[in-house]
Design a protein around this motif. Structure first.
Motif, PDB file in Angstrom:
ATOM      1  N   GLY A  92       3.655   0.448  -4.329  1.00 18.40           N
ATOM      2  CA  GLY A  92       2.241   1.325  -4.502  1.00 18.40           C
ATOM      3  C   GLY A  92       0.887   0.365  -4.228  1.00 18.40           C
ATOM      4  N   ILE A  93       0.931  -0.707  -4.736  1.00 19.37           N
ATOM      5  CA  ILE A  93      -0.224  -1.479  -4.311  1.00 19.37           C
ATOM      6  C   ILE A  93      -0.432  -1.785  -3.018  1.00 19.37           C
ATOM      7  CG2 ILE A  93      -1.118  -4.109  -4.353  1.00 19.37           C
ATOM      8  CD1 ILE A  93       0.097  -4.004  -7.402  1.00 19.37           C
ATOM      9  N   GLY A  94       0.942  -1.949  -2.251  1.00 25.28           N
ATOM     10  CA  GLY A  94       0.957  -2.047  -0.812  1.00 25.28           C
ATOM     11  C   GLY A  94       0.310  -0.606  -0.234  1.00 25.28           C
ATOM     12  N   LEU A  95       0.882   0.369  -0.669  1.00 20.22           N
ATOM     13  CA  LEU A  95       0.537   1.670  -0.216  1.00 20.22           C
ATOM     14  C   LEU A  95      -1.046   2.017  -0.440  1.00 20.22           C
ATOM     15  CD1 LEU A  95       1.033   4.434   1.254  1.00 20.22           C
ATOM     16  CD2 LEU A  95       1.745   5.343  -1.062  1.00 20.22           C
ATOM     17  N   GLY A  96      -1.585   1.276  -1.203  1.00 15.84           N
ATOM     18  CA  GLY A  96      -3.071   1.590  -1.662  1.00 15.84           C
ATOM     19  C   GLY A  96      -3.813   0.728  -0.695  1.00 15.84           C
TER      20      GLY A  96
END
Length: 274
Positions: free
Chosen positions: A51-55
């Motif tokens: 999710g951090i990467g997607l952010g």
């Protein structure tokens, strides 16, 4: 050195983050240890990296992406585990790996120079922003209210789940709710000690507390106080010597655990002699 805590905004943010994360660790960490959900918590923590990467890829606050991924992962693992015969450890390992893989993929696809993910993986309490503090406060309040508003139900669920079922209480709902709270706790800890080290801070203070008391409320309280001590000391030492804060906090916690073992044995020895 103490004056520094109040002279700079980044140190004030770091101190606030240390206190908030300690409260979360004291409460949720105790439940994780008592319910034997350490592996589950580690899986949720690593899924949040996706999710951090997607952010970063979408240009939104990375921690929001981490929160969404963590919550979906916690619900997904619980649902699949209940509706299939898949071993829970296998599920956790799968989600763990996929979350990290997605994070790496999203970071690689992000336009421009790839962001530095060190603070998310290993933590850097000195870089906690005001926005992140606000997120931590909101999540911490949700966790506190969720636990203490129905504390007796949680206590019964931890120590005698079959009895709770006999009373007609929906243990499935409690399980889903607990896993979501664990996901929220992981997000609170990410900037403090990082994804990789968060599980240690969730488990070490409660493990120390259990050496001295068996009362669940006392374990939570003592775990919180220990977390504050380890976090603040780690913060000051990392600032003074310019070393990684997350690793410093965990090393201090581990040293504290072994010292506590020695102290608890000494106390028991003195009681025997008395």
């Amino acid at each position: 050195m103490i004056e520094t805590l109040f002279n700079y905004n980044f140190m004030k943010n770091a101190l606030m983050a240390a206190i908030l994360s300690s409260v979360v660790c004291g409460i949720i960490g105790t439940i994780i240890v008592e319910k034997k959900l350490v592996s589950m918590s580690g899986g949720i923590a690593h899924v949040s990296f996706g999710g951090i990467g997607l952010g970063y890829l979408l240009g939104i606050e990375p921690i929001i992406g981490g929160l969404v991924f963590s919550v979906f992962a916690s619900v997904g693992i619980s649902t699949i585990n209940r509706k299939t015969n898949t071993n829970s450890d296998a599920l956790i390992g799968m989600f763990w790996s996929v979350g990290m893989a997605l994070g790496i993929l999203f970071i690689a696809l992000t336009p421009g120079y790839p962001p530095d993910m060190t603070s998310y993986l290993f933590g850097d309490i000195l870089t906690v922003s005001s926005i992140y503090i606000k997120i931590m406060i909101i999540l911490s309040l949700i966790i506190l209210i969720s636990i203490f508003s129905i504390f007796n139900y949680w206590k019964a669920y931890l120590f005698d789940e079959e009895f709770v079922k006999v009373l007609g209480i929906n243990t499935g709902f409690l399980e889903y709710f607990l896993f979501i709270l664990i996901a929220l706790s992981i997000v609170v800890l990410i900037k403090v000690v990082g994804i990789i080290l968060s599980i240690a801070l969730l488990t070490i203070p409660p493990a120390i507390a259990k050496l001295f008391t068996y009362d669940i409320k006392n374990i939570m309280l003592l775990s919180t106080l220990l977390g504050i001590v380890f976090n603040v000391l780690g913060l000051l030492i990392s600032y003074q010597y310019n070393i990684p804060s997350g690793a410093t906090i965990i090393i201090l916690s581990t040293i504290g655990y072994f010292l506590a073992i020695g102290l608890s044995k000494y106390i028991k020895y003195k009681k025997v002699l008395a």
